[in-house]
Design an enzyme around this catalytic site. Structure first.
Site, PDB file in Angstrom:
ATOM      1  N   THR A 176      78.042 -34.647  54.857  1.00  0.00           N
ATOM      2  CA  THR A 176      79.467 -34.424  54.584  1.00  0.00           C
ATOM      3  C   THR A 176      79.911 -35.560  53.670  1.00  0.00           C
ATOM      4  O   THR A 176      79.212 -36.570  53.568  1.00  0.00           O
ATOM      5  CB  THR A 176      80.267 -34.468  55.913  1.00  0.00           C
ATOM      6  OG1 THR A 176      80.043 -33.269  56.632  1.00  0.00           O
ATOM      7  CG2 THR A 176      81.761 -34.629  55.728  1.00  0.00           C
ATOM      8  N   ARG A 204      80.190 -19.752  60.341  1.00  0.00           N
ATOM      9  CA  ARG A 204      80.352 -20.939  61.205  1.00  0.00           C
ATOM     10  C   ARG A 204      81.264 -21.963  60.502  1.00  0.00           C
ATOM     11  O   ARG A 204      81.082 -22.276  59.336  1.00  0.00           O
ATOM     12  CB  ARG A 204      78.986 -21.556  61.475  1.00  0.00           C
ATOM     13  CG  ARG A 204      79.013 -22.838  62.327  1.00  0.00           C
ATOM     14  CD  ARG A 204      78.993 -24.079  61.474  1.00  0.00           C
ATOM     15  NE  ARG A 204      78.887 -25.297  62.269  1.00  0.00           N
ATOM     16  CZ  ARG A 204      79.051 -26.514  61.783  1.00  0.00           C
ATOM     17  NH1 ARG A 204      79.317 -26.700  60.503  1.00  0.00           N
ATOM     18  NH2 ARG A 204      78.950 -27.570  62.558  1.00  0.00           N
ATOM     19  N   VAL A 205      82.220 -22.477  61.216  1.00  0.00           N
ATOM     20  CA  VAL A 205      83.104 -23.505  60.669  1.00  0.00           C
ATOM     21  C   VAL A 205      82.977 -24.751  61.545  1.00  0.00           C
ATOM     22  O   VAL A 205      83.037 -24.663  62.776  1.00  0.00           O
ATOM     23  CB  VAL A 205      84.566 -23.012  60.643  1.00  0.00           C
ATOM     24  CG1 VAL A 205      85.511 -24.127  60.193  1.00  0.00           C
ATOM     25  CG2 VAL A 205      84.703 -21.804  59.704  1.00  0.00           C
ATOM     26  N   GLY A 206      82.788 -25.902  60.904  1.00  0.00           N
ATOM     27  CA  GLY A 206      82.622 -27.147  61.656  1.00  0.00           C
ATOM     28  C   GLY A 206      83.934 -27.899  61.825  1.00  0.00           C
ATOM     29  O   GLY A 206      85.024 -27.320  61.752  1.00  0.00           O
ATOM     30  N   ASP A 207      83.815 -29.193  62.033  1.00  0.00           N
ATOM     31  CA  ASP A 207      84.998 -30.022  62.290  1.00  0.00           C
ATOM     32  C   ASP A 207      85.727 -30.462  61.022  1.00  0.00           C
ATOM     33  O   ASP A 207      86.905 -30.818  61.070  1.00  0.00           O
ATOM     34  CB  ASP A 207      84.579 -31.295  63.045  1.00  0.00           C
ATOM     35  CG  ASP A 207      83.593 -32.118  62.212  1.00  0.00           C
ATOM     36  OD1 ASP A 207      82.622 -31.530  61.688  1.00  0.00           O
ATOM     37  OD2 ASP A 207      83.794 -33.341  62.075  1.00  0.00           O
ATOM     38  N   THR A 227      81.716 -37.472  60.301  1.00  0.00           N
ATOM     39  CA  THR A 227      80.497 -36.763  59.931  1.00  0.00           C
ATOM     40  C   THR A 227      79.569 -36.681  61.138  1.00  0.00           C
ATOM     41  O   THR A 227      79.445 -37.650  61.892  1.00  0.00           O
ATOM     42  CB  THR A 227      79.785 -37.451  58.743  1.00  0.00           C
ATOM     43  OG1 THR A 227      78.467 -36.878  58.607  1.00  0.00           O
ATOM     44  CG2 THR A 227      79.643 -38.950  58.918  1.00  0.00           C
ATOM     45  N   GLY A 228      78.918 -35.517  61.285  1.00  0.00           N
ATOM     46  CA  GLY A 228      78.004 -35.315  62.415  1.00  0.00           C
ATOM     47  C   GLY A 228      78.150 -33.899  62.925  1.00  0.00           C
ATOM     48  O   GLY A 228      78.849 -33.081  62.316  1.00  0.00           O
ATOM     49  N   GLY A 230      79.466 -30.939  64.056  1.00  0.00           N
ATOM     50  CA  GLY A 230      80.884 -30.605  64.095  1.00  0.00           C
ATOM     51  C   GLY A 230      81.374 -30.056  65.420  1.00  0.00           C
ATOM     52  O   GLY A 230      82.518 -30.302  65.821  1.00  0.00           O
TER      53      GLY A 230
HETATM   54  N1  ASP Z   1      80.518 -32.367  60.381  1.00  0.00           N
HETATM   55  C1  ASP Z   1      79.830 -31.455  59.509  1.00  0.00           C
HETATM   56  C2  ASP Z   1      79.833 -30.083  60.138  1.00  0.00           C
HETATM   57  O1  ASP Z   1      79.601 -29.973  61.327  1.00  0.00           O
HETATM   58  C3  ASP Z   1      78.424 -31.860  59.205  1.00  0.00           C
HETATM   59  C4  ASP Z   1      78.174 -33.326  58.952  1.00  0.00           C
HETATM   60  O2  ASP Z   1      79.087 -34.098  58.852  1.00  0.00           O
HETATM   61  O3  ASP Z   1      77.030 -33.729  58.847  1.00  0.00           O
HETATM   62  O4  ASP Z   1      80.002 -29.130  59.430  1.00  0.00           O
END
Ligand code: ASP
Length: 320
Positions: A176, A204-207, A227-228, A230
């Site tokens: 991200t 799919r939708v993340g954070d 980031t991580g 989500g």
């Molecule tokens: N947070 C992002 C998601 O889940 C991915 C990431 O930050 O690595 O879409």
């Protein structure tokens, strides 16, 4: 002089050093520095934190080295669906788009949603149509594809078939980009943009486009970009939780961000990171993975860039 500050991250899915050549790492760092300098030029001229975080994120969206814009992850169907959000801590205005397929710079569309619509979040075709109508550049979905992401998708599909998905590296899976800033008027802003997870289910939708989960800004407290994985960030409302720890529990930026990354999220055994700035212009960028591309400039103007553990100093940016 009132403090100004900028902090950026390029995701906590940074590959191991040996997986990329010297030229790739040099270019990655050059793009981080370019992103910081673009934001700093705005802040140093008395510009808005909102403009600074947008400018910083656009540089990383245009770079092939980060999972956002050009270089974004691929869905299980081999296409790109992009998420982004932006928030300004003065009036707590926010805008976001998710599952967009054609917007060249998703962060610009998030800002347009914030400023030119009554919505906070627009999804899919509606987000693309809104961006076109707002006069933003759109591109064919293939514009976002790079060879590195194509290989990561093939590798994840092979792992899924072999039942070894748990052994996939953070770099194969996700990434991200994000930025946080404090301007001379005391306003905080945060922005986040992502292609999400490689091989993610369609839709799919993340954070990253969820205000409070992946992005949050509140004047007098902090601005945060995450980031991580989500799903965990949504359930833990991570960006807001950092602000709440500071605002209600009186924690410092360091205490609040370390608690989230090293206690809460590490406890869930997921790769996680964030960048955050407080109202005094202190920047923190904790992560629990092998590396997280990141950089920051605090009030003294010293430029810091890092991809893994070591942090490089790259001169001093002028205040003007
Ligand atoms: N947070 C992002 C998601 O889940 C991915 C990431 O930050 O690595 O879409």
């Amino acid at each position: 002089m009132a403090p100004i500050a900028i902090g950026i991250h390029g995701g906590c899915g940074t590959p191991a050093r040996e997986l990329l050549g010297e030229a790739d790492w040099a270019e990655t760092k050059a793009h981080l520095e370019q992103s910081l300098r673009a934001a700093w030029a705005i802040l140093a001229a008395g510009g808005k934190a909102l403009d600074a975080v947008e400018a910083a994120v656009v540089v990383m969206e245009d770079s092939p080295h980060f999972n956002a814009g050009h270089g974004a992850a691929l869905t299980e169907a081999g296409a790109h669906e992009l998420d982004a959000s932006i928030m300004e801590g003065a009036g707590m205005a926010a805008g976001a788009i998710c599952a967009a397929r054609a917007i060249r710079n998703p962060i610009r569309a998030a800002r347009a949603v914030m400023e030119k619509s009554d919505c906070v979040l627009l999804a899919g075709d509606a987000a693309d149509a809104f961006a076109r109508k707002a006069g933003l550049a759109t591109v064919p979905n293939s514009y976002f594809t790079t060879e590195r992401r194509r290989q990561a998708l093939a590798s994840l599909k092979a792992r899924a078939a072999r039942g070894t998905i748990a052994m996939a590296s953070e770099a194969e899976r996700h990434g991200t980009v994000g930025a946080v800033a404090l301007d001379a008027g005391g306003t905080l802003a945060a922005a986040t943009s992502t292609g999400g997870f490689n091989n993610k289910p369609v839709g799919r939708v993340g954070d990253s486009p969820i205000i409070g989960a992946g992005t949050y800004a509140r004047n007098g407290v902090c601005a945060v970009s995450c980031t991580g994985q989500g799903e965990l960030f949504i359930r833990r409302v991570v960006a807001y939780d950092v602000a709440a720890r500071m605002h209600y529990a009186g924690q410092t930026l360091e205490q609040a961000t370390d608690a989230q990354i090293f206690d809460v999220l590490t406890g869930h055994q997921i790769g996680a990171g964030l960048v955050a700035v407080d109202a005094a212009g202190h920047v923190r960028a904790p992560f629990n993975t092998l590396g997280m591309c990141r950089g920051w400039i605090e009030a003294d103007g010293a430029i810091h860039i890092a991809t893994h553990k070591d942090v490089e100093r790259r001169g001093v940016a002028a205040r003007g």
